[in-house]
Design a protein around this motif. Sequence first.
Motif, PDB file in Angstrom:
ATOM      1  N   PRO A  21       0.829  -1.216   0.000  1.00  0.00           N
ATOM      2  CA  PRO A  21       0.000   0.000   0.000  1.00  0.00           C
ATOM      3  C   PRO A  21       0.857   1.257   0.000  1.00  0.00           C
ATOM      4  N   ARG A  22       0.439   2.265  -0.744  1.00  0.00           N
ATOM      5  CA  ARG A  22       1.152   3.538  -0.743  1.00  0.00           C
ATOM      6  C   ARG A  22       0.847   4.313   0.529  1.00  0.00           C
ATOM      7  N   TRP A  23      -0.433   4.303   0.919  1.00  0.00           N
ATOM      8  CA  TRP A  23      -0.880   5.045   2.101  1.00  0.00           C
ATOM      9  C   TRP A  23      -1.739   4.111   2.947  1.00  0.00           C
ATOM     10  N   PRO A  24      -1.120   3.235   3.737  1.00  0.00           N
ATOM     11  CA  PRO A  24      -1.859   2.208   4.471  1.00  0.00           C
ATOM     12  C   PRO A  24      -2.966   2.762   5.355  1.00  0.00           C
ATOM     13  N   GLY A  25      -2.697   3.880   6.019  1.00  0.00           N
ATOM     14  CA  GLY A  25      -3.687   4.431   6.936  1.00  0.00           C
ATOM     15  C   GLY A  25      -4.914   4.999   6.254  1.00  0.00           C
ATOM     16  N   ALA A  26      -4.824   5.231   4.950  1.00  0.00           N
ATOM     17  CA  ALA A  26      -5.950   5.835   4.233  1.00  0.00           C
ATOM     18  C   ALA A  26      -6.854   4.804   3.576  1.00  0.00           C
ATOM     19  N   VAL A  27      -6.435   3.545   3.512  1.00  0.00           N
ATOM     20  CA  VAL A  27      -7.181   2.540   2.748  1.00  0.00           C
ATOM     21  C   VAL A  27      -8.592   2.358   3.304  1.00  0.00           C
ATOM     22  N   ARG A  28      -8.713   2.055   4.584  1.00  0.00           N
ATOM     23  CA  ARG A  28     -10.037   1.812   5.160  1.00  0.00           C
ATOM     24  C   ARG A  28     -10.922   3.056   5.133  1.00  0.00           C
ATOM     25  N   PRO A  29     -10.431   4.227   5.550  1.00  0.00           N
ATOM     26  CA  PRO A  29     -11.292   5.417   5.470  1.00  0.00           C
ATOM     27  C   PRO A  29     -11.789   5.716   4.058  1.00  0.00           C
ATOM     28  N   LEU A  30     -10.940   5.497   3.063  1.00  0.00           N
ATOM     29  CA  LEU A  30     -11.372   5.755   1.686  1.00  0.00           C
ATOM     30  C   LEU A  30     -12.431   4.751   1.234  1.00  0.00           C
ATOM     31  N   LEU A  31     -12.286   3.491   1.649  1.00  0.00           N
ATOM     32  CA  LEU A  31     -13.301   2.496   1.310  1.00  0.00           C
ATOM     33  C   LEU A  31     -14.627   2.848   1.967  1.00  0.00           C
ATOM     34  N   VAL A  32     -14.581   3.272   3.230  1.00  0.00           N
ATOM     35  CA  VAL A  32     -15.803   3.688   3.930  1.00  0.00           C
ATOM     36  C   VAL A  32     -16.414   4.905   3.239  1.00  0.00           C
ATOM     37  N   ALA A  33     -15.566   5.860   2.857  1.00  0.00           N
ATOM     38  CA  ALA A  33     -16.060   7.068   2.186  1.00  0.00           C
ATOM     39  C   ALA A  33     -16.746   6.717   0.868  1.00  0.00           C
ATOM     40  N   PHE A  34     -16.145   5.818   0.090  1.00  0.00           N
ATOM     41  CA  PHE A  34     -16.755   5.413  -1.175  1.00  0.00           C
ATOM     42  C   PHE A  34     -18.097   4.722  -0.935  1.00  0.00           C
ATOM     43  N   THR A  35     -18.137   3.836   0.053  1.00  0.00           N
ATOM     44  CA  THR A  35     -19.379   3.117   0.350  1.00  0.00           C
ATOM     45  C   THR A  35     -20.487   4.069   0.775  1.00  0.00           C
ATOM     46  N   VAL A  36     -20.159   4.992   1.680  1.00  0.00           N
ATOM     47  CA  VAL A  36     -21.158   5.958   2.155  1.00  0.00           C
ATOM     48  C   VAL A  36     -21.625   6.841   0.999  1.00  0.00           C
ATOM     49  N   LEU A  37     -20.685   7.292   0.179  1.00  0.00           N
ATOM     50  CA  LEU A  37     -21.034   8.147  -0.958  1.00  0.00           C
ATOM     51  C   LEU A  37     -21.958   7.405  -1.926  1.00  0.00           C
ATOM     52  N   ALA A  38     -21.667   6.135  -2.183  1.00  0.00           N
ATOM     53  CA  ALA A  38     -22.506   5.349  -3.089  1.00  0.00           C
ATOM     54  C   ALA A  38     -23.908   5.175  -2.518  1.00  0.00           C
ATOM     55  N   VAL A  39     -24.003   4.883  -1.221  1.00  0.00           N
ATOM     56  CA  VAL A  39     -25.320   4.706  -0.591  1.00  0.00           C
ATOM     57  C   VAL A  39     -26.111   6.007  -0.622  1.00  0.00           C
ATOM     58  N   VAL A  40     -25.448   7.132  -0.323  1.00  0.00           N
ATOM     59  CA  VAL A  40     -26.130   8.424  -0.364  1.00  0.00           C
ATOM     60  C   VAL A  40     -26.610   8.737  -1.776  1.00  0.00           C
ATOM     61  N   HIS A  41     -25.757   8.473  -2.746  1.00  0.00           N
ATOM     62  CA  HIS A  41     -26.135   8.746  -4.138  1.00  0.00           C
ATOM     63  C   HIS A  41     -27.337   7.902  -4.560  1.00  0.00           C
ATOM     64  N   LEU A  42     -27.294   6.623  -4.275  1.00  0.00           N
ATOM     65  CA  LEU A  42     -28.399   5.748  -4.663  1.00  0.00           C
ATOM     66  C   LEU A  42     -29.676   6.125  -3.914  1.00  0.00           C
ATOM     67  N   GLY A  43     -29.536   6.492  -2.644  1.00  0.00           N
ATOM     68  CA  GLY A  43     -30.698   6.944  -1.888  1.00  0.00           C
ATOM     69  C   GLY A  43     -31.289   8.212  -2.468  1.00  0.00           C
ATOM     70  N   ALA A  44     -30.415   9.128  -2.928  1.00  0.00           N
ATOM     71  CA  ALA A  44     -30.893  10.371  -3.542  1.00  0.00           C
ATOM     72  C   ALA A  44     -31.674  10.091  -4.821  1.00  0.00           C
ATOM     73  N   LEU A  45     -31.232   9.092  -5.590  1.00  0.00           N
ATOM     74  CA  LEU A  45     -31.961   8.732  -6.810  1.00  0.00           C
ATOM     75  C   LEU A  45     -33.357   8.219  -6.473  1.00  0.00           C
ATOM     76  N   LEU A  46     -33.461   7.403  -5.436  1.00  0.00           N
ATOM     77  CA  LEU A  46     -34.772   6.881  -5.047  1.00  0.00           C
ATOM     78  C   LEU A  46     -35.668   7.973  -4.471  1.00  0.00           C
TER      79      LEU A  46
END
Length: 241
Positions: free
Chosen positions: A3-28
């Motif tokens: 990993p280039r930035w080990p400490g950022a991997v999990r937060p970025l995955l969480v951020a992507f997941t939350v962003l995707a859920v918010v986006h899909l919820g906004a569409l509905l």
Amino acid sequence: MTPRWPGAVRPLLVAFTVLAVVHLGALLAGASLVDHLTKPALMPVLAVYVLARGGPVLLAGALLFGCGGDTFLQLGGHGGGVVFLVGMGSFAAGHVCYLLLCGRHGSPPGGRARTGAFAGGYALALIATVALLWSDLPADLRIPVAGYSLLLTAMAFGAVRAGLWAAAGGLLFLLSDTLIASGIAHWPQLPAPQFWIMLTYTVAQFALAEGVLRAAAERQGAGRRSTRPPQTVTAEAASRP
């Protein structure tokens, strides 16, 4: 793969997941402002996640081309026109990146018969989809959509080389873009069609990224094992119970 930035991997995955859920919820929910703000942010966050894990820069590039496609299609809609074609071209550039990545890091799916079955299945799907859509598409979009569909299908077939995750991603990308094309052709649509398009697309991009990351890590690990001195391998084997 380090990993280039080990400490950022999990937060970025969480951020992507939350962003995707918010986006899909906004569409509905029909929250167009939230939809328009979150859609262009999805792929850049996923691209940074890929880089944080030590993934290939070309993979991040494929995702950013997806962001370009998202943005132009959001600006120009799905009804055709120059903006739509630019967006489709951006997605096409991403597919070229995926083809290169899967060829570089993947391996044949195993056996001539299996490879032929995948190739035949995707070829049949391409021919059937283009043939069914052709007469219902606007005349100025028929050739561009057919060319794009050929590249998309080639990418989906090529993704099989990179394992199950990438293969699933390629198939879902094919499904997502087929839903878009059916809307352009004014076919009957599922309820909340943009939700289904973005659900399959978002999962497809994540699955493709994950598949390429795993294939690259496996190829890198195999390369390291093959370059170790013979005496090291022999010593390790002798020390095992």
